[in-house]
Design an enzyme around this catalytic site. Structure first.
Site: not given
Ligand code: GAR
Length: 190
Positions: A12, A103, A105, A146
């Protein structure tokens, strides 16, 4: 003022940076919910320390019911941020929040993405492939791992002597530097 939910399954550190950023830059957004698929994930302890509501999801509930969507509606969530969340987002959720799920990556997509490509797996693959650079990709989430449209990328050099853990270190630096400000930009142009 926008409401953010962060989905995370690990340490986190990105979630923490995002929380801190929006505390320092008042009036843009607040992180009001942390969702995790792991009951013992350190990110949940961090949420408790920060006084942010937390919720653990089970695979069956996530994929076979719309409980998670109801939860997000209850919190009036405007943006879902995946920060180290490894489950594929089910299509009912992608549809309900189309263009509102992003997201991060830890590589330069479209290289080194897809199922199983997370964390050190990515950095090992980058090393094995003899890449001269790696970096981060912030992208929209769609039904495939992705593959959603790219919002932002930043690159770092991979030196010949760099080991996967060194690449991880460089990439994490970029994540901590860019993720929160890029989220702020997105929310402000909304
Ligand atoms: C981050 O490096 C993120 O890019 C990666 O997980 C890490 C979470 O770290 N995500 C993926 O690999 C997704 N395929 P954190 O828990 O310290 O924020």
């Amino acid at each position: 003022m926008k409401n953010i939910a962060i989905f995370a399954s690990g340490r986190g550190s990105n979630a923490e940076k995002i929380i801190e950023y929006f505390k320092r830059h008042e009036g843009i957004a607040r992180v009001c919910l942390i969702v995790s698929n792991k009951a013992d994930a350190p990110v949940l302890d961090m949420a408790t320390r920060e006084g942010i509501d937390r919720h653990v999801i089970k695979k069956s509930t996530f994929y076979q019911t719309k409980d998670t969507l109801n939860l997000l509606h209850n919190y009036q969530i405007d943006l879902i941020v995946l920060a180290g969340f490894l489950w594929l987002v089910p299509s009912y959720l992608v549809e309900a929040y189309r263009g509102k799920i992003i997201n991060i990556h830890p590589a330069l997509l479209p290289k080194f993405g897809g199922k199983g490509m997370y964390g050190m797996n990515v950095h090992k693959a980058v090393k094995e492939n003899g890449e001269k650079e790696s970096g981060i990709t912030i992208h929209y989430v769609n039904e495939a791992y992705d593959e959603g449209n790219i919002i932002f990328q930043a690159a770092c050099e991979v030196a010949p002597e760099d080991q996967p853990k060194d690449i991880a270190h460089k990439v994490q630096h970029l994540e901590h530097l860019h993720f929160a400000p890029e989220i702020a930009k997105l929310l402000q142009q909304d």
